[in-house]
Scaffold this active site. Structure first.
Site, PDB file in Angstrom:
ATOM      1  N   HIS A   4       3.807  -2.143   3.273  1.00 25.64           N
ATOM      2  CA  HIS A   4       3.651  -0.764   2.794  1.00 25.64           C
ATOM      3  C   HIS A   4       4.932  -0.304   2.114  1.00 25.64           C
ATOM      4  O   HIS A   4       6.007  -0.383   2.717  1.00 25.64           O
ATOM      5  CB  HIS A   4       3.325   0.180   3.950  1.00 25.64           C
ATOM      6  CG  HIS A   4       1.984  -0.088   4.573  1.00 25.64           C
ATOM      7  ND1 HIS A   4       1.771  -1.145   5.426  1.00 25.64           N
ATOM      8  CD2 HIS A   4       0.792   0.551   4.431  1.00 25.64           C
ATOM      9  CE1 HIS A   4       0.493  -1.141   5.802  1.00 25.64           C
ATOM     10  NE2 HIS A   4      -0.113  -0.121   5.217  1.00 25.64           N
ATOM     11  N   HIS A  22      -6.026   3.145  -4.223  1.00 23.64           N
ATOM     12  CA  HIS A  22      -5.908   3.407  -2.785  1.00 23.64           C
ATOM     13  C   HIS A  22      -6.288   4.854  -2.476  1.00 23.64           C
ATOM     14  O   HIS A  22      -5.750   5.459  -1.536  1.00 23.64           O
ATOM     15  CB  HIS A  22      -4.471   3.111  -2.348  1.00 23.64           C
ATOM     16  CG  HIS A  22      -4.306   2.797  -0.885  1.00 23.64           C
ATOM     17  ND1 HIS A  22      -5.123   1.930  -0.190  1.00 23.64           N
ATOM     18  CD2 HIS A  22      -3.378   3.231   0.027  1.00 23.64           C
ATOM     19  CE1 HIS A  22      -4.712   1.841   1.064  1.00 23.64           C
ATOM     20  NE2 HIS A  22      -3.663   2.631   1.229  1.00 23.64           N
ATOM     21  N   ASP A  76       0.822  -1.210   0.000  1.00 22.57           N
ATOM     22  CA  ASP A  76       0.000   0.000   0.000  1.00 22.57           C
ATOM     23  C   ASP A  76       0.855   1.257   0.000  1.00 22.57           C
ATOM     24  O   ASP A  76       1.955   1.261   0.573  1.00 22.57           O
ATOM     25  CB  ASP A  76      -0.885   0.041   1.247  1.00 22.57           C
ATOM     26  CG  ASP A  76      -2.004  -0.977   1.233  1.00 22.57           C
ATOM     27  OD1 ASP A  76      -2.104  -1.754   0.259  1.00 22.57           O
ATOM     28  OD2 ASP A  76      -2.772  -1.008   2.214  1.00 22.57           O
ATOM     29  N   ASP A  77       0.340   2.307  -0.618  1.00 24.88           N
ATOM     30  CA  ASP A  77       0.780   3.706  -0.470  1.00 24.88           C
ATOM     31  C   ASP A  77       1.722   4.222  -1.547  1.00 24.88           C
ATOM     32  O   ASP A  77       1.934   5.423  -1.633  1.00 24.88           O
ATOM     33  CB  ASP A  77       1.452   3.976   0.888  1.00 24.88           C
ATOM     34  CG  ASP A  77       0.530   3.731   2.062  1.00 24.88           C
ATOM     35  OD1 ASP A  77      -0.679   3.515   1.840  1.00 24.88           O
ATOM     36  OD2 ASP A  77       1.022   3.738   3.208  1.00 24.88           O
TER      37      ASP A  77
END
Length: 202
Positions: A172, A84, A33-34
């Site tokens: 992440h 996201h 993620d991110d």
């Protein structure tokens, strides 16, 4: 106390979200993620390439705009892209209209039917609306690599302790996670490979 494995009651409460895949297949679904983020995402890509693994990256739209070359490398390397939100918005405390607009703005770049809410938090109304367009991907194991109070070894332990057939595991690719990510990811991959797991994208 960090809850590494998502509780079963939450799966029952929100059954229309994807928490894991088949428990009958010895397969793990790595997710990140991110990103994309310079100095982080490229290192993750190098690790995955070393082990010939494809993963799923839930990208923040504003990072795609800032770092299009890294985003393109994700595609070139055969990884799956997910949405996201554009600004890493938390659903709680954000109006339905603003949240949906932000997701759609990110979709213009990801062109993906996969969505993961930042922080794992949406309102019931947001979930209902998003489900009409997206497959909402949650997780059953989260490493807490973003927790700066967590040691790299504990992050590794989080990654492997509860992972089982069909697990969706969250790392992440952001700056905060970097020390724990770079330590835990390759060690966890080697552990899972030795245990006979395969890796797939969502």
């Amino acid at each position: 106390m960090n809850i590494v494995k998502s509780p079963v009651w939450l799966h029952w409460l929100l059954p229309h979200l994807t928490w894991h895949h088949s428990r009958h297949e010895k397969i793990i679904y790595l997710t990140f993620d991110d990103g994309p983020i310079p100095d982080v995402t490229p290192q993750v890509l190098n690790i995955l390439k070393k082990y010939n693994i494809q993963a799923s990256f839930f990208c923040v739209g504003e990072n795609i705009v800032k770092y299009p070359e890294i985003f393109e490398q994700l595609r070139i390397d055969g990884h799956r892209i997910g949405n996201h939100t554009f600004n890493h918005l938390k659903g709680w405390g954000t109006s339905l209209k603003k949240y949906l607009e932000n997701v759609e703005k990110c979709h213009q770049y990801t062109q993906s039917n996969l969505f993961r809410p930042p922080y794992g938090k949406c309102t019931p109304q947001q979930f209902r609306k998003l489900r009409k367009q997206y497959k909402i991907i949650m997780w059953d194991v989260i490493t807490y690599d973003f927790d700066t109070q967590l040691s790299p070894q504990d992050c590794y332990n989080n990654a492997i302790q509860f992972t089982t057939n069909g697990s969706i595991v969250v790392f992440h690719d952001n700056v905060k996670a970097l020390p724990r990510l770079l330590y835990a990811l390759p060690k966890a991959i080697e552990y899972w490979l030795a245990a006979g797991y395969e890796f797939r994208t969502l």
